[in-house]
Design a protein around this motif. Structure first.
Motif, short mmCIF file in Angstrom:
data_model
loop_
_atom_site.label_atom_id
_atom_site.label_comp_id
_atom_site.label_asym_id
_atom_site.label_seq_id
_atom_site.Cartn_x
_atom_site.Cartn_y
_atom_site.Cartn_z
N THR A 187 0.83 -1.20 0.00
CA THR A 187 0.00 0.00 0.00
C THR A 187 0.86 1.26 0.00
O THR A 187 0.61 2.21 -0.74
N LEU A 188 1.90 1.27 0.82
CA LEU A 188 2.83 2.40 0.84
C LEU A 188 3.50 2.61 -0.51
O LEU A 188 3.67 3.73 -0.98
N GLU A 245 2.96 13.45 -1.26
CA GLU A 245 3.82 13.64 -0.10
C GLU A 245 4.13 12.27 0.52
O GLU A 245 3.49 11.28 0.20
N PRO A 246 5.11 12.21 1.42
CA PRO A 246 5.27 10.97 2.21
C PRO A 246 3.98 10.65 2.95
O PRO A 246 3.20 11.54 3.31
N ALA A 247 3.75 9.37 3.17
CA ALA A 247 2.47 8.92 3.72
C ALA A 247 2.36 9.18 5.22
O ALA A 247 3.37 9.26 5.93
N LEU A 248 1.11 9.29 5.68
CA LEU A 248 0.79 9.19 7.10
C LEU A 248 0.28 7.77 7.34
O LEU A 248 -0.51 7.25 6.54
N VAL A 249 0.71 7.18 8.42
CA VAL A 249 0.20 5.87 8.82
C VAL A 249 -0.57 6.04 10.12
O VAL A 249 -0.07 6.64 11.07
N GLN A 292 8.38 -2.33 9.34
CA GLN A 292 8.00 -2.52 7.94
C GLN A 292 8.28 -1.29 7.10
O GLN A 292 8.62 -1.40 5.92
N VAL A 293 8.12 -0.11 7.68
CA VAL A 293 8.45 1.11 6.95
C VAL A 293 9.96 1.21 6.73
O VAL A 293 10.41 1.58 5.64
N HIS A 331 11.79 4.09 3.85
CA HIS A 331 10.85 5.20 3.67
C HIS A 331 10.63 5.90 5.01
O HIS A 331 10.46 5.24 6.04
N MET A 332 10.62 7.21 4.98
CA MET A 332 10.32 7.99 6.18
C MET A 332 8.93 8.59 6.04
O MET A 332 8.72 9.50 5.24
N PRO A 333 7.94 8.08 6.77
CA PRO A 333 6.58 8.63 6.67
C PRO A 333 6.53 10.07 7.15
O PRO A 333 7.38 10.52 7.92
#
Length: 363
Positions: free
Chosen positions: A48-49, A59-63, A76-77, A82-84
């Motif tokens: 999903t990311l 933009e980078p994702a919010l989780v 997992q990130v 990846h840096m959310p």
């Protein structure tokens, strides 16, 4: 293809708080299905990311996840390098409306006009370019104040999903439509009529809207959710790279979905139909349907011996190997925590098993 031009950012919001009980015994409270590599060698949350990672305009994702899964999210990130933008950990589950409201409050502090693409973390999308095209088509309507949901093209009369009926077209290309009706899980005859009629789509729970408009509609239709999430984020604290909303404030929120809380009430709802190889992997039967199968219709993982088997899902992960003879249209799951055996068409009943186990039966 650039999903969005220079009209402002889109923040992916990954909802990762589900428990995945219908995939017991593989999916369990301490490691639910979104964190498990069920279909590819990555977990569904990682996939999903990756759908928006590095795509222009995002933009980078919010989780948004649960407090008990913070370590899993971090691990997992990190595996994706990846840096959310943020990881928000709910102190307790309160359904999708409060979870989305937490993210909307965070985004609105950056830019109330920014769009947020809400995606459950435990879905499979086989055709990502088709998904990107649907987002591009939906973005102008979302910027105009619409709350856009993506209607999944149905391919069979599923009775386990909600449906969305499309209304009048909102754009010149006839891609974006008003929502004529949201329908709860229908009986089979009704689902068959929807499939034949061509106006109804599965409700996949994926949304695109601006943070400000979503907060305004929450104030109008679900004020208790708006108030509790706003207070929870205002009193939140940062700890070990996580945002921790205030527990007392968030706990005051009603337990309500975004569909019931807002989408079924607002006059701003719109739908963009899309056919993108979607599955919510909501059952073992659904997993069998999307996994590779042999010439006899068997999908097998791990230590399996099959003799004259047809149409089976045999999934071994940490449990004893499985040998089957003459088995038809069945599911066998073998893990270190439990073993499940059932006809494939009884997959929706796994939730009942989990409830009985929680009540003290067997385990």
């Amino acid at each position: 293809m650039s999903v969005i031009s220079s009209h402002g950012p889109i923040y992916p919001v990954i909802l990762s708080g589900g428990s995945g009980t219908r995939l017991w015994p593989l999916s369990r409270p301490e490691c639910p299905k979104q964190f498990i590599p069920l279909v590819t060698d990555r977990s569904m949350m990682q996939e999903t990311l990756l759908r928006t990672l590095g795509v222009p305009g995002f933009e980078p994702a919010l989780v948004v996840s649960s407090a008990s899964h913070g370590a899993l999210v971090r691990e997992q990130v990190a595996a994706l390098n990846h840096m959310p933008a943020a990881v928000i950990l709910e102190p307790m589950g309160r359904n999708t409306a409060p979870a989305i409201a937490l993210a909307a409050n965070w985004i609105a502090k950056q830019d109330r006009q920014a769009l947020m693409l809400v995606m459950p973390s435990d879905h499979v999308i086989a055709d990502v370019p088709a998904f990107h095209a649907a987002i591009a088509a939906a973005a102008p309507a979302a910027r105009d104040g619409r709350l856009v949901t993506f209607g999944i093209q149905p391919h069979y009369p599923e009775t386990g999903y909600g449906y969305i009926a499309k209304g009048d077209a909102l754009d010149a290309d006839g891609v974006v439509h008003t929502v004529a009706q949201f329908v709860e899980k229908p009986p089979r005859a009704q689902a068959e009529a929807y499939l034949a009629g061509g106006r109804h789509y599965w409700n996949g729970g994926i949304f695109l809207f601006s943070a400000g408009v979503l907060l305004d509609e929450l104030e109008r239709y679900a004020p208790a959710v708006a108030a509790s999430s706003g207070h929870a984020m205002a009193a939140s604290r940062q700890e070990d790279g996580f945002i921790l909303p205030d527990e007392t404030a968030f706990g005051a929120s009603p337990d309500i979905s975004i569909d019931v809380g807002v989408m079924e009430k607002t006059d701003r709802a719109a739908v963009v139909p899309v056919d993108m190889g979607w599955s919510d992997v909501g059952s073992w039967d659904a997993l069998w349907a999307i996994r590779d199968r042999d010439g006899d219709g068997n999908s097998m993982k791990g230590g399996v011996v099959s003799v004259d088997g047809v149409g089976n899902l045999i999934y071994v992960d940490g449990g004893p190997p499985v040998a089957m003879i003459g088995l038809r249209d069945s599911v066998v799951v073998s893990t270190a925590k439990g073993v499940l055996v059932m006809p494939r068409d009884r997959s929706q009943d796994v939730k009942t098993v989990v409830e009985r186990i929680r009540g003290g039966a067997l385990v």
